[in-house]
Design a protein around this motif. Structure first.
Motif, PDB file in Angstrom:
ATOM      1  N   LYS A  48       0.831  -1.213   0.000  1.00 10.12           N
ATOM      2  CA  LYS A  48       0.000   0.000   0.000  1.00 10.12           C
ATOM      3  C   LYS A  48       0.862   1.259   0.000  1.00 10.12           C
ATOM      4  N   ASP A  87      -6.592   4.913   1.458  1.00  8.57           N
ATOM      5  CA  ASP A  87      -7.895   4.641   2.053  1.00  8.57           C
ATOM      6  C   ASP A  87      -7.873   5.095   3.509  1.00  8.57           C
ATOM      7  N   ALA A  88      -8.945   5.709   3.963  1.00  7.05           N
ATOM      8  CA  ALA A  88      -9.016   6.219   5.337  1.00  7.05           C
ATOM      9  C   ALA A  88      -8.751   5.113   6.357  1.00  7.05           C
ATOM     10  N   SER A  89      -9.157   3.895   6.047  1.00 10.70           N
ATOM     11  CA  SER A  89      -8.937   2.784   6.982  1.00 10.70           C
ATOM     12  C   SER A  89      -7.472   2.346   7.022  1.00 10.70           C
ATOM     13  N   ASP A  90      -6.676   2.755   6.039  1.00 13.55           N
ATOM     14  CA  ASP A  90      -5.252   2.404   5.979  1.00 13.55           C
ATOM     15  C   ASP A  90      -4.339   3.529   6.476  1.00 13.55           C
ATOM     16  N   ARG A  91      -4.883   4.712   6.684  1.00 10.23           N
ATOM     17  CA  ARG A  91      -4.066   5.887   7.002  1.00 10.23           C
ATOM     18  C   ARG A  91      -3.162   5.658   8.200  1.00 10.23           C
ATOM     19  N   ASP A  92      -3.716   5.257   9.324  1.00  7.53           N
ATOM     20  CA  ASP A  92      -2.919   5.091  10.542  1.00  7.53           C
ATOM     21  C   ASP A  92      -1.866   3.989  10.393  1.00  7.53           C
TER      22      ASP A  92
END
Length: 126
Positions: A48, A87-92
């Motif tokens: 990613k 993706d917002a779910s992958d940001r952190d």
């Protein structure tokens, strides 16, 4: 009429040469480029990070960085505003991956050399 034929032939020759030059340049670039995923450290976010970052940058841009987690957070947020697809779910998880692998406590990036044994950082005596 004669001049039109000559100019038309010249135009076609120039067009073919330009196309060949472009094709050769693209082939050389493709063959000379490194595998960008191989350069990034392994981990669950490697693919990613590669997809998000190497869309615009070479992997070595990441490899050269030594940023804190706060700085990586700002960088990721800035790049997503500029169009990086994260993706917002992958940001952190992406920020964690970058801040763990490219933190200030890591040794400086040592770029690969094209000439064996060449050290451009070595000082020469006069």
């Amino acid at each position: 009429m004669f001049h039109e034929t000559v100019y038309t032939k010249m135009f076609h020759i120039i067009s073919v040469l330009a196309l060949l030059t472009f094709a050769i340049a693209m082939a050389a670039q493709k063959n000379g480029s490194a595998n960008v995923t191989a350069d990034l450290p392994p981990g669950p976010m490697q693919a990613k990070a590669t997809a998000a970052c190497t869309e615009c940058h070479e992997a070595r841009i990441l490899l050269q960085q030594r940023l804190s987690k706060a700085a990586w957070t700002k960088e990721v947020d800035k790049m997503t505003k500029w169009g990086a697809v994260v993706d917002a779910s992958d940001r952190d998880a992406l920020i964690d991956y970058l801040s763990i692998n490219f933190s200030p406590d890591k040794p400086p990036y040592e770029p690969p050399r094209t000439v064996a044994g060449k050290n451009t950082h070595a000082k020469t005596s006069k």
